[in-house]
Design an enzyme around this catalytic site. Structure first.
Site, PDB file in Angstrom:
ATOM      1  N   SER A   1       0.843  -1.195   0.000  1.00  0.00           N
ATOM      2  CA  SER A   1       0.000   0.000   0.000  1.00  0.00           C
ATOM      3  C   SER A   1       0.877   1.242   0.000  1.00  0.00           C
ATOM      4  CB  SER A   1      -0.902   0.018   1.243  1.00  0.00           C
ATOM      5  OG  SER A   1      -1.567   1.269   1.376  1.00  0.00           O
TER       6      SER A   1
ATOM      7  N   TYR B   1      -2.738  -0.767  10.088  1.00  0.00           N
ATOM      8  CA  TYR B   1      -2.717  -1.051   8.653  1.00  0.00           C
ATOM      9  C   TYR B   1      -1.396  -0.613   8.029  1.00  0.00           C
ATOM     10  CZ  TYR B   1      -4.083  -1.030   3.726  1.00  0.00           C
ATOM     11  OH  TYR B   1      -4.142  -1.263   2.373  1.00  0.00           O
TER      12      TYR B   1
END
Length: 251
Positions: A142, A156
């Site tokens: 990401s 995350y």
């Protein structure tokens, strides 16, 4: 560009995984698709077989936190297809909660799935590729791997930073074995995960456009790819230098 005919995608029942499966099927590739939700997965497989009768699509149920099962499923896919040419480590979740808010369970699940589960997938794929002396491993990380982010993104971003570091180490380790590793860092692409947010996001691209950009980047097999390249390549440079208070804009 090397033609990778047999492609395994985890987390393929929805979101980025489903989008990439559709893109690769349209390119005539054989697919090994796995996910926890088998009903949606089997519906997708049937649809792709009907639309592209020249390809093979096989499926398995897989929870990537069942580490032993990851190795078994990858081997089963290799047996069915004869070999695996590319593995896309995509299964993940974005369930983190603010630090100290009493939701260690959610942060733990995020880390176990996005980091430890992804490591299991990398290990399983790398073992197969070592035997073949060939293969491409694409790890879906990401943009959030760049920094630590606050609020719901803390666990995350930590999980994605961890798996990006692991992918880099794997690339250095495996390059002498004929194996290519790509660290793929998507920005905001519309999916079930991003749909939970109620905030309008001008940087969000559609699921179809995002999947097309992901597949294009993966096919090129670079060491690292920000997807889509605009605006995420220039933003990656800016975020590295941004003061911490500005990181709240992303969370």
């Amino acid at each position: 560009m090397v033609l990778r005919q047999n492609i395994l995608i985890t987390g393929a029942s929805s979101g980025l995984g489903e989008g990439m499966a559709r893109q690769f099927a349209a390119r005539g590739r054989n697919l090994a698709l796995c996910a926890r939700r088998t009903e949606r997965l089997d519906d997708l497989a049937a649809e792709l077989r009907d639309a592209y009768p020249g390809i093979t699509v096989v499926t398995r149920a897989l929870d990537v936190t069942d580490h032993a099962r990851v190795f078994d499923v990858f081997e089963e896919f290799r047996t069915e297809l004869g070999r695996l040419d590319r593995v896309i480590v995509n299964a993940g979740l974005g369930k983190g909660q603010p630090v100290g808010a009493g939701r260690f369970d959610a942060n733990l699940q995020t880390l176990e799935t996005n980091l430890v589960g992804a490591v299991a997938q990398i290990e399983a794929a790398a073992g197969i590729f070592r035997e073949q002396r060939d293969g491409h491993l694409a790890v879906i990380s990401s943009f959030m791997a760049l920094r630590g982010f606050p609020r719901n993104l803390t666990a995350y971003s930590a999980s994605k930073a961890g798996i990006s570091a692991f992918a880099e180490g794997a690339r250095l380790e495996l390059s002498g074995h004929g194996i290519t590793v790509t660290d793929v860092r998507p920005g905001y692409i519309s999916s079930e995960m991003t749909a939970r947010s109620t905030k309008p996001n001008p940087l969000m691209v559609s699921a179809e456009a995002g999947a097309h950009a992901l597949v294009k980047a993966i096919e090129a097999e670079p060491k690292r790819a920000y997807v889509p390249s605009w605006p995420w390549v220039p933003l990656s440079l800016a975020v590295r230098l941004a003061p911490g208070r500005l990181l709240r804009m992303f969370s």
